[in-house]
Motif scaffolding. Structure first.
Motif, PDB file in Angstrom:
ATOM      1  N   PRO A   1       0.634  -1.095   0.235  1.00 15.80           N
ATOM      2  CA  PRO A   1      -0.456  -0.109  -0.048  1.00 15.80           C
ATOM      3  C   PRO A   1       0.364   1.167  -0.243  1.00 15.80           C
ATOM      4  O   PRO A   1       2.004   1.333   0.515  1.00 15.80           O
ATOM      5  CB  PRO A   1      -1.126   0.198   1.230  1.00 15.80           C
ATOM      6  N   GLN A   2       0.122   2.026  -0.345  1.00  9.36           N
ATOM      7  CA  GLN A   2       0.664   3.198  -0.545  1.00  9.36           C
ATOM      8  C   GLN A   2       0.877   4.314   0.974  1.00  9.36           C
ATOM      9  O   GLN A   2       0.613   5.229   1.188  1.00  9.36           O
ATOM     10  CB  GLN A   2       1.038   4.454  -1.556  1.00  9.36           C
ATOM     11  N   VAL A   3       1.813   3.592   1.974  1.00  9.98           N
ATOM     12  CA  VAL A   3       2.148   4.451   3.165  1.00  9.98           C
ATOM     13  C   VAL A   3       3.468   4.029   3.472  1.00  9.98           C
ATOM     14  O   VAL A   3       4.612   3.379   2.902  1.00  9.98           O
ATOM     15  CB  VAL A   3       0.966   3.308   4.075  1.00  9.98           C
ATOM     16  N   ALA A   4       3.725   4.767   4.434  1.00 16.52           N
ATOM     17  CA  ALA A   4       5.115   4.604   4.670  1.00 16.52           C
ATOM     18  C   ALA A   4       4.967   4.107   5.494  1.00 16.52           C
ATOM     19  O   ALA A   4       4.549   3.765   6.641  1.00 16.52           O
ATOM     20  CB  ALA A   4       5.532   6.353   5.388  1.00 16.52           C
ATOM     21  N   LEU A   5       6.304   3.059   5.497  1.00 12.68           N
ATOM     22  CA  LEU A   5       6.194   2.622   6.927  1.00 12.68           C
ATOM     23  C   LEU A   5       8.084   2.249   8.042  1.00 12.68           C
ATOM     24  O   LEU A   5       8.590   3.717   7.346  1.00 12.68           O
ATOM     25  CB  LEU A   5       7.230   0.893   6.172  1.00 12.68           C
ATOM     26  N   ALA A   6       8.256   2.040   8.489  1.00 13.91           N
ATOM     27  CA  ALA A   6       8.742   2.411  10.230  1.00 13.91           C
ATOM     28  C   ALA A   6      10.604   2.570   9.490  1.00 13.91           C
ATOM     29  O   ALA A   6      10.832   1.161   8.224  1.00 13.91           O
ATOM     30  CB  ALA A   6       9.056   1.738  11.281  1.00 13.91           C
ATOM     31  N   ALA A   7      11.261   3.621   9.441  1.00 13.35           N
ATOM     32  CA  ALA A   7      12.728   3.707   9.308  1.00 13.35           C
ATOM     33  C   ALA A   7      13.572   2.159   9.127  1.00 13.35           C
ATOM     34  O   ALA A   7      14.176   2.043   7.711  1.00 13.35           O
ATOM     35  CB  ALA A   7      13.687   4.676   9.338  1.00 13.35           C
ATOM     36  N   GLU A   8      13.375   1.092   9.839  1.00 11.74           N
ATOM     37  CA  GLU A   8      13.381   0.008  10.128  1.00 11.74           C
ATOM     38  C   GLU A   8      13.368  -0.904   8.505  1.00 11.74           C
ATOM     39  O   GLU A   8      14.205  -1.782   9.236  1.00 11.74           O
ATOM     40  CB  GLU A   8      14.551  -0.625  11.185  1.00 11.74           C
ATOM     41  N   LEU A   9      12.650  -0.972   8.793  1.00 16.99           N
ATOM     42  CA  LEU A   9      11.477  -1.860   7.242  1.00 16.99           C
ATOM     43  C   LEU A   9      12.837  -1.339   6.256  1.00 16.99           C
ATOM     44  O   LEU A   9      11.836  -0.699   5.597  1.00 16.99           O
ATOM     45  CB  LEU A   9      10.830  -2.034   7.900  1.00 16.99           C
ATOM     46  N   VAL A  10      12.195  -2.661   5.477  1.00 17.31           N
ATOM     47  CA  VAL A  10      13.169  -2.598   4.082  1.00 17.31           C
ATOM     48  C   VAL A  10      11.819  -3.497   3.150  1.00 17.31           C
ATOM     49  O   VAL A  10      11.130  -4.017   3.683  1.00 17.31           O
ATOM     50  CB  VAL A  10      14.002  -3.971   3.543  1.00 17.31           C
ATOM     51  N   GLN A  11      10.948  -2.498   2.029  1.00 15.81           N
ATOM     52  CA  GLN A  11      10.551  -3.129   0.908  1.00 15.81           C
ATOM     53  C   GLN A  11      11.140  -3.352  -0.227  1.00 15.81           C
ATOM     54  O   GLN A  11      12.009  -2.818  -0.738  1.00 15.81           O
ATOM     55  CB  GLN A  11       9.452  -2.083   1.089  1.00 15.81           C
ATOM     56  N   GLU A  12      10.875  -4.847  -0.422  1.00 13.63           N
ATOM     57  CA  GLU A  12      11.713  -5.546  -1.998  1.00 13.63           C
ATOM     58  C   GLU A  12      10.848  -6.054  -2.510  1.00 13.63           C
ATOM     59  O   GLU A  12      10.475  -7.258  -3.006  1.00 13.63           O
ATOM     60  CB  GLU A  12      12.591  -6.466  -1.279  1.00 13.63           C
TER      61      GLU A  12
END
Length: 300
Positions: A149-160
Motif C-alpha cells: 500500500p502507499q503508506v510510509a513504513l518505519a525506517a527500520e523496515l525494508v520493502q523489496e
C-alpha cells in the motif's frame, strides 16, 4: 530491570486488571504489585494509573509496553532457536502473508523449502497489511510477503518489490453496471462497495475518485475476509477491486466481470518486507531466496 518484571508489566497492560494478570503469570497479586512498584522505582516514572474498571498504562507505561513486547518476543525466539539447534533443526522463520497470497506464491515457496531445507521450520500467519506490520515491529514476525500500500513504513523496515499485482475493478454478472458498454467514475459513486477493513483500502478508494475531483462512495461494506468479498461481488450487489489471480475462475466463467471503464485495472507492487539486516540470518535468508526464485519464475 529483569525479564520477569517486563512479563509482569505486559500481563497487566494486556489484561487491564491486576488480579487477572497475576493469574496469567502465576504469582500472587501482592507479589505482582511489588514487582510493578519496583519497576516504577527503578525507572523513576509511573507506569500505571487506576481506572474505575482496572488499570491502564500512562504515556511512559505505553512506551515501555511496546519496547517490552519487542524484548520478550526476541528472547522467546532466541530460546526457541537455541533449543531447535540442539535438536538439529536449522531454524524457525515466522512469516506473515497477506491474505491474497495465502496460497498464491506462498504455497510454491513452502513446497520448495520443504525439499531444499527439510529441517527449517516455517510458521505462517495470514493477515492484512497493517496487522502484519504491527507484528513485525513488535518482533513476532521475521518476514512479510504482501502487496505494498502507499503508506510510509518505519525506517527500520525494508520493502523489496518482487511482483506486479493487477487489481481489477469488478462486478458480478447480474450487476447493472456489468451490462453497460461504458462506465464512468461518476456512475460508481452511488453503488454499493465491499472493501478490506483496513485504512489503506479506504485511502486507495478515496484516491481513485479524487483524481477526477469526485467524492468517494458512502455505501461501503468492510470485511477482512477475501472469500466474503468475492462472494458479495459475485452476488451482483457490490463492486470491488480484487486481485486478478484471486478471481481467475470467476472471470473465466463470467460470474465476475471487469467493468467497462478505461482504468479498471490497477497495477500494484508486491514483495517482501523485513528489518534491515534480517536476511543475513541463514534461516531467513533461505526463505528470502525462495521467494525471489518463485517470483522470478512468475514474472517470466
Amino acid at each position: 530491570m529483569e525479564l520477569r518484571q517486563l512479563r509482569h508489566f505486559v500481563a497487566v497492560v494486556d489484561t487491564a486488571n491486576l488480579s487477572r494478570a497475576a493469574d496469567r503469570v502465576a504469582i500472587s497479586q501482592p507479589a505482582l504489585t511489588r514487582s510493578i512498584k519496583n519497576l516504577e522505582e527503578m525507572l523513576g516514572v509511573e507506569l500505571l494509573e487506576r481506572k474505575p474498571r482496572g488499570v491502564a498504562p500512562t504515556e511512559a507505561g505505553l512506551a515501555l509496553y511496546h519496547h517490552a513486547q519487542v524484548v520478550l518476543n526476541a528472547c522467546q525466539r532466541l530460546t526457541r532457536e537455541v533449543r531447535e539447534l540442539e535438536r538439529g533443526v536449522t531454524g524457525t522463520v515466522h512469516l506473515g502473508v497477506a491474505s491474497m497470497f495465502s496460497t498464491h506464491v506462498t504455497g510454491a515457496v513452502a513446497e520448495a523449502l520443504s525439499t531444499a531445507h527439510p529441517r527449517l521450520a516455517l510458521v505462517v500467519t495470514e493477515g492484512f497489511f497493517e496487522d502484519l506490520v504491527r507484528r513485525m515491529i513488535d518482533g513476532r514476525l521475521d518476514l512479510i510477503f504482501s502487496n505494498f500500500p502507499q503508506v510510509a513504513l518505519a525506517a527500520e523496515l525494508v520493502q523489496e518489490p518482487l511482483l506486479n499485482v493487477r487489481a481489477l475493478l469488478v462486478a458480478g454478472r447480474q450487476h447493472p453496471l456489468a451490462q453497460r458498454r461504458e462506465v464512468t467514475r461518476a456512475a460508481l459513486i452511488a453503488q454499493r462497495w465491499v472493501i478490506g477493513d483496513q485504512p489503506h483500502s479506504q485511502d486507495a478508494l478515496e484516491k481513485y475518485f479524487s483524481v477526477e475531483g469526485l467524492p468517494a462512495p458512502r455505501d461501503i461494506f468492510r470485511t477482512n475476509s477475501l472469500s466474503l468479498m468475492i462472494a458479495l461481488v459475485q452476488s451482483g450487489q457490490f463492486l470491488s477491486t480484487l486481485a486478478e489471480h484471486l478471481i481467475g475462475p470467476q472471470l473465466q466463467s463470467g460470474d465476475i466481470r471487469r467493468l467497462p471503464i478505461a482504468d479498471a485495472a490497477i497495477e500494484r507492487q508486491a514483495g517482501l518486507i523485513y528489518r534491515r539486516g534480517a536476511p543475513s540470518r541463514p534461516a531467513t535468508g533461505y526463505v528470502v531466496a525462495e521467494f525471489r526464485k518463485v517470483c522470478a519464475q512468475l514474472r517470466g
